[in-house]
Scaffold this active site. Sequence first.
Site, PDB file in Angstrom:
ATOM      1  N   TYR A 151      -0.393  -0.842   5.155  1.00 42.42           N
ATOM      2  CA  TYR A 151       0.758   0.574   4.537  1.00 42.42           C
ATOM      3  C   TYR A 151       0.890   1.023   5.462  1.00 42.42           C
ATOM      4  O   TYR A 151       2.213   1.667   5.751  1.00 42.42           O
ATOM      5  CB  TYR A 151      -0.095   1.666   3.675  1.00 42.42           C
ATOM      6  CG  TYR A 151      -0.274   1.570   1.490  1.00 42.42           C
ATOM      7  CD1 TYR A 151      -0.586   0.319   1.248  1.00 42.42           C
ATOM      8  CD2 TYR A 151       0.698   3.015   0.822  1.00 42.42           C
ATOM      9  CE1 TYR A 151      -0.209   0.197   0.221  1.00 42.42           C
ATOM     10  CE2 TYR A 151       0.907   2.680   0.027  1.00 42.42           C
ATOM     11  CZ  TYR A 151      -0.045   1.219  -0.095  1.00 42.42           C
ATOM     12  OH  TYR A 151       0.581   1.310  -2.113  1.00 42.42           O
ATOM     13  N   ASP A 203     -10.235 -10.327  -6.836  1.00 44.85           N
ATOM     14  CA  ASP A 203      -9.041 -10.853  -6.881  1.00 44.85           C
ATOM     15  C   ASP A 203     -10.348 -11.140  -8.005  1.00 44.85           C
ATOM     16  O   ASP A 203      -9.997 -10.970  -9.792  1.00 44.85           O
ATOM     17  CB  ASP A 203      -8.889 -12.616  -6.602  1.00 44.85           C
ATOM     18  CG  ASP A 203      -9.644 -13.289  -6.145  1.00 44.85           C
ATOM     19  OD1 ASP A 203     -10.459 -13.304  -5.521  1.00 44.85           O
ATOM     20  OD2 ASP A 203      -9.709 -14.773  -5.968  1.00 44.85           O
ATOM     21  N   ASP A 245      -4.652   0.718  -4.318  1.00 43.44           N
ATOM     22  CA  ASP A 245      -3.448   1.216  -4.749  1.00 43.44           C
ATOM     23  C   ASP A 245      -4.088  -0.024  -6.445  1.00 43.44           C
ATOM     24  O   ASP A 245      -2.898   0.711  -7.470  1.00 43.44           O
ATOM     25  CB  ASP A 245      -2.088   1.003  -4.385  1.00 43.44           C
ATOM     26  CG  ASP A 245      -1.002   0.713  -4.751  1.00 43.44           C
ATOM     27  OD1 ASP A 245      -1.020   1.485  -5.569  1.00 43.44           O
ATOM     28  OD2 ASP A 245       0.054   0.084  -4.453  1.00 43.44           O
ATOM     29  N   ASP A 303      -4.278   0.960 -10.472  1.00 42.17           N
ATOM     30  CA  ASP A 303      -3.351   1.106 -12.107  1.00 42.17           C
ATOM     31  C   ASP A 303      -4.179   0.426 -13.160  1.00 42.17           C
ATOM     32  O   ASP A 303      -3.691   0.715 -14.365  1.00 42.17           O
ATOM     33  CB  ASP A 303      -2.129   0.201 -11.500  1.00 42.17           C
ATOM     34  CG  ASP A 303      -1.031   1.374 -11.314  1.00 42.17           C
ATOM     35  OD1 ASP A 303      -1.182   2.100 -10.525  1.00 42.17           O
ATOM     36  OD2 ASP A 303       0.379   1.081 -11.217  1.00 42.17           O
TER      37      ASP A 303
HETATM   38  C1  IPM Z   1      -0.375   5.129  -6.256  1.00 42.50           C
HETATM   39  C2  IPM Z   1       2.072   5.348  -5.454  1.00 42.50           C
HETATM   40  C3  IPM Z   1       2.415   4.900  -4.295  1.00 42.50           C
HETATM   41  C4  IPM Z   1       1.815   4.635  -3.569  1.00 42.50           C
HETATM   42  C5  IPM Z   1       3.303   5.154  -3.915  1.00 42.50           C
HETATM   43  C6  IPM Z   1       4.759   5.522  -4.686  1.00 42.50           C
HETATM   44  C7  IPM Z   1       3.905   4.690  -2.854  1.00 42.50           C
HETATM   45  O1  IPM Z   1       1.682   3.911  -6.476  1.00 42.50           O
HETATM   46  O2  IPM Z   1      -0.040   6.196  -5.435  1.00 42.50           O
HETATM   47  O3  IPM Z   1      -0.397   4.703  -5.852  1.00 42.50           O
HETATM   48  O4  IPM Z   1       1.257   2.798  -3.338  1.00 42.50           O
HETATM   49  O5  IPM Z   1       0.220   4.441  -2.848  1.00 42.50           O
HETATM   50 MG    MG Z   2       0.120   3.067  -6.569  1.00 42.61          MG
END
Ligand code: IPM
Ligand code: MG
Length: 354
Positions: free
Chosen positions: A135, A221, A245, A249
Amino acid sequence: MKICVLPGDGIGPEIIAEAVRVLRALDLDCDLTEALLGGCAVDVTGDPYPEETQRLAQDADAVLLGAVGGPQWDGLPRDQRPERGLLGIRKQLGLFANLRPAIVYPELADASTLKSEVVAGLDLLIVRELTGDIYFGQPRGIETREVDGHRERFGFNTMHYSESEIRRILRVAFEAARRRRGKLCSVDKMNVLETTQLWRDVANETAVDYPDVELSHMLVDNAAMQLVRNPRQFDVIVTGNMFGDILSDEAAQLTGSIGMLPSASLDADGKGLYEPCHGSAPDIAGLGVANPLATILSVAMMLRYTFAREGAALRIENAVEKVLAQGYRTADICQPGTRKVGTRAMGDAVLAAL
Ligand code: IPM
Ligand code: MG
Protein backbone atom coordinates in the site's frame (compact mmCIF):
# COMPACT_ATOMS: atom_id res chain seq x y z
CA MET A 1 -12.46 12.97 25.51
CA LYS A 2 -11.53 14.93 22.41
CA ILE A 3 -13.07 13.29 19.39
CA CYS A 4 -12.64 14.38 15.78
CA VAL A 5 -15.66 13.35 13.72
CA LEU A 6 -15.21 12.81 9.98
CA PRO A 7 -18.52 11.91 8.32
CA GLY A 8 -16.94 11.63 4.85
CA ASP A 9 -18.87 10.73 1.71
CA GLY A 10 -21.84 8.69 0.53
CA ILE A 11 -23.72 7.14 3.45
CA GLY A 12 -21.02 8.45 5.83
CA PRO A 13 -22.98 11.47 7.14
CA GLU A 14 -26.15 9.39 7.72
CA ILE A 15 -24.49 6.63 9.73
CA ILE A 16 -22.25 9.03 11.64
CA ALA A 17 -25.32 11.04 12.70
CA GLU A 18 -26.75 7.93 14.40
CA ALA A 19 -23.42 6.99 16.01
CA VAL A 20 -23.06 10.53 17.40
CA ARG A 21 -26.59 10.40 18.83
CA VAL A 22 -25.71 7.16 20.62
CA LEU A 23 -22.45 8.61 21.92
CA ARG A 24 -24.20 11.74 23.22
CA ALA A 25 -26.91 9.66 24.91
CA LEU A 26 -24.26 8.09 27.14
CA ASP A 27 -23.72 11.46 28.75
CA LEU A 28 -19.95 11.17 28.84
CA ASP A 29 -17.81 14.25 28.91
CA CYS A 30 -16.86 14.48 25.25
CA ASP A 31 -15.87 17.27 22.99
CA LEU A 32 -16.75 16.57 19.32
CA THR A 33 -15.32 18.51 16.38
CA GLU A 34 -16.35 17.80 12.81
CA ALA A 35 -14.02 18.04 9.81
CA LEU A 36 -13.76 17.06 6.15
CA LEU A 37 -12.08 13.94 4.76
CA GLY A 38 -12.35 12.28 1.36
CA GLY A 39 -14.35 13.45 -1.62
CA CYS A 40 -16.23 16.14 0.32
CA ALA A 41 -12.85 17.59 1.30
CA VAL A 42 -11.64 17.50 -2.31
CA ASP A 43 -14.74 19.42 -3.39
CA VAL A 44 -14.16 22.19 -0.84
CA THR A 45 -10.35 22.39 -0.62
CA GLY A 46 -8.92 20.32 -3.48
CA ASP A 47 -7.24 18.02 -0.95
CA PRO A 48 -8.72 14.73 0.40
CA TYR A 49 -6.95 15.28 3.76
CA PRO A 50 -6.83 19.06 4.20
CA GLU A 51 -4.55 20.78 6.69
CA GLU A 52 -7.42 21.84 8.97
CA THR A 53 -8.48 18.18 9.26
CA GLN A 54 -4.88 17.12 9.87
CA ARG A 55 -4.62 19.59 12.73
CA LEU A 56 -7.89 18.50 14.36
CA ALA A 57 -7.14 14.79 13.93
CA GLN A 58 -3.67 15.13 15.41
CA ASP A 59 -5.04 17.11 18.31
CA ALA A 60 -7.86 14.65 19.13
CA ASP A 61 -7.67 11.53 21.33
CA ALA A 62 -9.77 9.58 18.84
CA VAL A 63 -11.21 9.95 15.37
CA LEU A 64 -14.63 8.68 14.35
CA LEU A 65 -14.94 8.19 10.61
CA GLY A 66 -17.90 7.35 8.34
CA ALA A 67 -16.66 6.37 4.90
CA VAL A 68 -14.94 7.96 1.93
CA GLY A 69 -15.19 7.73 -1.85
CA GLY A 70 -17.71 7.73 -4.66
CA PRO A 71 -17.89 7.50 -8.45
CA GLN A 72 -17.85 11.28 -8.93
CA TRP A 73 -14.21 11.36 -7.77
CA ASP A 74 -13.03 8.26 -9.67
CA GLY A 75 -11.58 10.26 -12.55
CA LEU A 76 -9.30 12.41 -10.35
CA PRO A 77 -5.54 12.04 -10.30
CA ARG A 78 -4.45 9.40 -7.78
CA ASP A 79 -3.17 11.88 -5.19
CA GLN A 80 -6.56 13.63 -5.06
CA ARG A 81 -8.68 10.52 -4.75
CA PRO A 82 -10.76 10.27 -1.54
CA GLU A 83 -9.01 6.97 -0.63
CA ARG A 84 -5.74 8.89 -0.50
CA GLY A 85 -7.24 10.90 2.37
CA LEU A 86 -7.95 7.71 4.30
CA LEU A 87 -4.49 6.27 3.66
CA GLY A 88 -3.00 9.66 4.55
CA ILE A 89 -4.66 9.89 7.95
CA ARG A 90 -3.77 6.27 8.80
CA LYS A 91 -0.14 6.89 7.92
CA GLN A 92 0.19 10.32 9.49
CA LEU A 93 -1.30 9.24 12.82
CA GLY A 94 0.77 6.03 12.83
CA LEU A 95 -2.33 3.83 13.08
CA PHE A 96 -0.56 0.57 12.30
CA ALA A 97 -2.88 -1.86 14.10
CA ASN A 98 -6.25 -2.42 12.50
CA LEU A 99 -8.62 -4.62 14.50
CA ARG A 100 -11.60 -6.02 12.59
CA PRO A 101 -13.78 -8.31 14.66
CA ALA A 102 -16.28 -10.54 12.85
CA ILE A 103 -19.05 -11.71 15.15
CA VAL A 104 -22.14 -13.60 14.08
CA TYR A 105 -25.04 -12.50 16.26
CA PRO A 106 -27.38 -15.46 16.87
CA GLU A 107 -30.28 -13.57 15.25
CA LEU A 108 -28.28 -13.01 12.07
CA ALA A 109 -26.91 -16.52 11.51
CA ASP A 110 -29.56 -16.99 8.80
CA ALA A 111 -28.70 -13.66 7.15
CA SER A 112 -25.33 -14.96 5.96
CA THR A 113 -25.05 -16.40 2.47
CA LEU A 114 -23.29 -19.35 4.12
CA LYS A 115 -25.17 -22.14 5.87
CA SER A 116 -26.04 -21.08 9.39
CA GLU A 117 -24.42 -24.21 10.87
CA VAL A 118 -21.09 -23.03 9.40
CA VAL A 119 -21.24 -19.48 10.80
CA ALA A 120 -23.39 -19.68 13.96
CA GLY A 121 -21.40 -18.59 16.98
CA LEU A 122 -18.51 -17.23 14.93
CA ASP A 123 -16.29 -14.79 16.83
CA LEU A 124 -13.01 -14.00 15.14
CA LEU A 125 -10.69 -11.04 15.08
CA ILE A 126 -8.59 -9.98 12.12
CA VAL A 127 -5.54 -7.95 13.04
CA ARG A 128 -4.40 -6.20 9.87
CA GLU A 129 -1.17 -4.22 9.58
CA LEU A 130 -2.28 -0.84 8.25
CA THR A 131 0.63 1.49 7.50
CA GLY A 132 3.06 -0.64 5.50
CA ASP A 133 3.19 -3.27 2.76
CA ILE A 134 2.50 -2.74 -0.93
CA TYR A 135 0.00 0.00 0.00
CA PHE A 136 2.81 2.40 0.84
CA GLY A 137 5.93 0.82 -0.70
CA GLN A 138 8.12 2.80 -3.06
CA PRO A 139 8.83 2.73 -5.95
CA ARG A 140 5.36 2.67 -7.42
CA GLY A 141 3.79 3.97 -10.56
CA ILE A 142 2.87 3.52 -14.19
CA GLU A 143 5.60 4.35 -16.69
CA THR A 144 6.37 3.76 -20.33
CA ARG A 145 9.38 1.48 -20.50
CA GLU A 146 11.33 -0.69 -22.85
CA VAL A 147 9.97 -4.22 -22.32
CA ASP A 148 11.27 -7.12 -24.48
CA GLY A 149 12.55 -4.76 -27.16
CA HIS A 150 9.46 -2.55 -27.48
CA ARG A 151 8.03 0.33 -25.50
CA GLU A 152 4.84 -0.14 -23.53
CA ARG A 153 3.22 0.95 -20.28
CA PHE A 154 4.54 -0.75 -17.19
CA GLY A 155 2.85 -0.79 -13.77
CA PHE A 156 4.73 -1.50 -10.56
CA ASN A 157 4.33 -1.50 -6.79
CA THR A 158 6.65 -2.61 -4.04
CA MET A 159 5.79 -4.95 -1.20
CA HIS A 160 8.01 -4.46 1.81
CA TYR A 161 8.09 -4.82 5.56
CA SER A 162 10.80 -4.13 8.08
CA GLU A 163 11.38 -6.50 10.94
CA SER A 164 10.22 -3.90 13.48
CA GLU A 165 6.99 -3.21 11.59
CA ILE A 166 6.22 -6.93 11.61
CA ARG A 167 7.14 -7.38 15.25
CA ARG A 168 4.93 -4.56 16.55
CA ILE A 169 1.80 -5.82 14.76
CA LEU A 170 2.54 -9.39 15.85
CA ARG A 171 2.73 -8.19 19.45
CA VAL A 172 -0.69 -6.53 19.18
CA ALA A 173 -2.08 -9.79 17.78
CA PHE A 174 -0.46 -11.99 20.44
CA GLU A 175 -1.81 -9.70 23.18
CA ALA A 176 -5.29 -9.85 21.65
CA ALA A 177 -5.15 -13.66 21.38
CA ARG A 178 -4.03 -13.86 24.99
CA ARG A 179 -7.18 -11.96 26.07
CA ARG A 180 -9.38 -14.17 23.87
CA ARG A 181 -9.13 -17.92 23.22
CA GLY A 182 -5.34 -18.06 22.96
CA LYS A 183 -5.06 -18.97 19.29
CA LEU A 184 -3.24 -16.90 16.68
CA CYS A 185 -3.03 -17.72 12.98
CA SER A 186 -0.47 -15.71 11.00
CA VAL A 187 -1.28 -15.47 7.30
CA ASP A 188 1.43 -15.03 4.65
CA LYS A 189 2.54 -16.13 1.18
CA MET A 190 6.00 -17.38 2.14
CA ASN A 191 6.04 -19.99 -0.64
CA VAL A 192 6.39 -17.15 -3.16
CA LEU A 193 7.19 -13.81 -1.47
CA GLU A 194 10.38 -13.08 0.50
CA THR A 195 8.72 -10.24 2.42
CA THR A 196 6.31 -12.72 3.89
CA GLN A 197 9.06 -15.26 4.60
CA LEU A 198 10.47 -12.57 6.88
CA TRP A 199 6.96 -12.11 8.29
CA ARG A 200 6.81 -15.80 9.18
CA ASP A 201 10.30 -15.79 10.72
CA VAL A 202 9.51 -12.76 12.89
CA ALA A 203 6.18 -14.30 13.93
CA ASN A 204 8.03 -17.40 15.14
CA GLU A 205 10.61 -15.29 16.99
CA THR A 206 7.90 -13.20 18.68
CA ALA A 207 6.04 -16.34 19.75
CA VAL A 208 8.82 -17.10 22.24
CA ASP A 209 7.45 -14.29 24.43
CA TYR A 210 3.91 -15.71 24.31
CA PRO A 211 4.15 -19.38 25.34
CA ASP A 212 0.49 -19.29 26.38
CA VAL A 213 -0.67 -18.48 22.83
CA GLU A 214 -0.81 -21.21 20.19
CA LEU A 215 0.68 -19.81 16.95
CA SER A 216 -0.06 -21.35 13.57
CA HIS A 217 0.75 -20.23 10.02
CA MET A 218 -1.39 -20.35 6.90
CA LEU A 219 -0.83 -19.34 3.30
CA VAL A 220 -3.21 -16.61 2.22
CA ASP A 221 -4.91 -18.60 -0.55
CA ASN A 222 -5.65 -21.41 1.87
CA ALA A 223 -6.82 -18.89 4.49
CA ALA A 224 -9.31 -17.47 1.98
CA MET A 225 -10.68 -20.96 1.48
CA GLN A 226 -10.66 -21.95 5.17
CA LEU A 227 -12.60 -18.80 6.05
CA VAL A 228 -15.60 -20.02 4.08
CA ARG A 229 -15.03 -23.74 4.73
CA ASN A 230 -14.75 -23.64 8.51
CA PRO A 231 -14.41 -20.10 9.87
CA ARG A 232 -14.81 -21.16 13.50
CA GLN A 233 -11.34 -22.74 13.47
CA PHE A 234 -9.97 -19.18 13.84
CA ASP A 235 -9.65 -17.03 16.93
CA VAL A 236 -7.25 -14.24 15.93
CA ILE A 237 -5.80 -13.87 12.42
CA VAL A 238 -2.84 -11.54 11.88
CA THR A 239 -1.66 -10.49 8.46
CA GLY A 240 -0.22 -7.72 6.32
CA ASN A 241 -2.02 -4.74 4.88
CA MET A 242 -3.12 -6.12 1.52
CA PHE A 243 -3.99 -9.66 2.59
CA GLY A 244 -5.85 -8.17 5.55
CA ASP A 245 -7.85 -5.88 3.30
CA ILE A 246 -9.05 -8.83 1.26
CA LEU A 247 -9.61 -11.34 4.06
CA SER A 248 -11.51 -8.84 6.21
CA ASP A 249 -14.10 -8.24 3.50
CA GLU A 250 -14.49 -12.00 3.20
CA ALA A 251 -14.85 -12.37 6.96
CA ALA A 252 -17.43 -9.57 6.97
CA GLN A 253 -19.70 -11.48 4.66
CA LEU A 254 -19.68 -14.46 7.04
CA THR A 255 -21.54 -12.30 9.52
CA GLY A 256 -24.45 -11.66 7.19
CA SER A 257 -23.60 -8.15 6.16
CA ILE A 258 -20.56 -5.92 5.99
CA GLY A 259 -22.96 -3.35 7.48
CA MET A 260 -22.40 -4.94 10.89
CA LEU A 261 -18.61 -4.73 11.16
CA PRO A 262 -16.83 -2.06 13.22
CA SER A 263 -13.08 -1.48 13.24
CA ALA A 264 -10.38 0.18 15.27
CA SER A 265 -7.05 1.43 13.92
CA LEU A 266 -4.61 2.09 16.74
CA ASP A 267 -1.25 3.72 17.18
CA ALA A 268 1.34 2.63 19.74
CA ASP A 269 -0.27 4.72 22.53
CA GLY A 270 -3.96 3.84 22.22
CA LYS A 271 -4.99 6.74 20.04
CA GLY A 272 -7.35 5.39 17.45
CA LEU A 273 -9.42 5.92 14.39
CA TYR A 274 -12.74 4.11 14.47
CA GLU A 275 -14.73 3.35 11.36
CA PRO A 276 -17.12 0.79 9.93
CA CYS A 277 -15.41 -1.75 7.63
CA HIS A 278 -17.84 -1.01 4.83
CA GLY A 279 -17.44 1.75 2.28
CA SER A 280 -19.47 4.79 1.32
CA ALA A 281 -22.14 2.81 -0.60
CA PRO A 282 -22.88 5.60 -3.12
CA ASP A 283 -25.79 3.60 -4.57
CA ILE A 284 -27.84 4.07 -1.37
CA ALA A 285 -26.42 7.39 -0.17
CA GLY A 286 -29.04 9.88 0.98
CA LEU A 287 -31.85 7.32 0.95
CA GLY A 288 -31.88 6.81 4.71
CA VAL A 289 -31.64 3.01 4.39
CA ALA A 290 -27.99 2.35 5.33
CA ASN A 291 -27.19 0.20 8.34
CA PRO A 292 -25.69 2.40 11.10
CA LEU A 293 -24.81 -0.51 13.40
CA ALA A 294 -21.18 -0.94 12.26
CA THR A 295 -20.56 2.74 13.04
CA ILE A 296 -22.40 2.54 16.36
CA LEU A 297 -20.32 -0.52 17.25
CA SER A 298 -17.20 1.44 16.23
CA VAL A 299 -18.12 3.96 18.94
CA ALA A 300 -18.12 1.05 21.41
CA MET A 301 -14.63 0.07 20.25
CA MET A 302 -13.52 3.68 20.69
CA LEU A 303 -14.77 3.76 24.27
CA ARG A 304 -13.03 0.46 24.99
CA TYR A 305 -9.65 0.94 23.31
CA THR A 306 -8.92 4.66 23.52
CA PHE A 307 -10.88 5.69 26.61
CA ALA A 308 -10.85 2.45 28.64
CA ARG A 309 -14.60 2.85 29.30
CA GLU A 310 -15.46 -0.84 29.14
CA GLY A 311 -18.82 -0.35 30.84
CA ALA A 312 -19.98 2.22 28.29
CA ALA A 313 -18.73 0.04 25.42
CA LEU A 314 -20.70 -2.92 26.74
CA ARG A 315 -23.83 -0.79 27.09
CA ILE A 316 -23.70 -0.01 23.38
CA GLU A 317 -22.95 -3.60 22.38
CA ASN A 318 -25.78 -4.90 24.55
CA ALA A 319 -28.16 -2.33 23.08
CA VAL A 320 -27.26 -3.49 19.56
CA GLU A 321 -27.85 -7.12 20.54
CA LYS A 322 -31.17 -6.12 22.01
CA VAL A 323 -32.44 -4.35 18.89
CA LEU A 324 -31.48 -7.36 16.81
CA ALA A 325 -33.34 -9.61 19.24
CA GLN A 326 -36.33 -7.28 18.96
CA GLY A 327 -36.30 -7.92 15.22
CA TYR A 328 -35.18 -4.52 13.91
CA ARG A 329 -33.36 -4.89 10.59
CA THR A 330 -32.04 -2.50 7.97
CA ALA A 331 -32.40 -3.65 4.36
CA ASP A 332 -28.96 -5.35 4.22
CA ILE A 333 -29.85 -7.82 6.99
CA CYS A 334 -33.61 -7.98 6.53
CA GLN A 335 -35.38 -11.33 6.29
CA PRO A 336 -39.02 -12.40 6.29
CA GLY A 337 -40.63 -12.00 9.70
CA THR A 338 -38.38 -9.15 10.87
CA ARG A 339 -39.08 -5.41 11.21
CA LYS A 340 -37.52 -3.48 8.37
CA VAL A 341 -36.35 -0.02 9.38
CA GLY A 342 -34.24 2.79 7.93
CA THR A 343 -31.08 4.37 9.29
CA ARG A 344 -32.77 6.85 11.63
CA ALA A 345 -35.27 4.33 13.03
CA MET A 346 -32.43 1.90 13.70
CA GLY A 347 -30.66 4.68 15.60
CA ASP A 348 -33.89 5.34 17.54
CA ALA A 349 -34.16 1.65 18.43
CA VAL A 350 -30.57 1.57 19.75
CA LEU A 351 -31.23 4.73 21.78
CA ALA A 352 -34.38 3.19 23.23
CA ALA A 353 -32.47 -0.01 24.11
CA LEU A 354 -29.76 2.04 25.82
C1 IPM B 1 -10.57 -0.69 3.84
C2 IPM B 1 -10.77 -0.06 2.49
C3 IPM B 1 -9.56 0.83 2.17
C4 IPM B 1 -8.33 -0.05 2.17
C5 IPM B 1 -9.68 1.64 0.87
C6 IPM B 1 -10.94 2.47 0.83
C7 IPM B 1 -8.47 2.49 0.62
O1 IPM B 1 -10.96 -1.04 1.53
O2 IPM B 1 -10.49 0.07 4.84
O3 IPM B 1 -10.53 -1.91 3.93
O4 IPM B 1 -8.01 -0.66 1.14
O5 IPM B 1 -7.68 -0.14 3.20
MG1 MG C 1 -11.09 -3.00 2.29
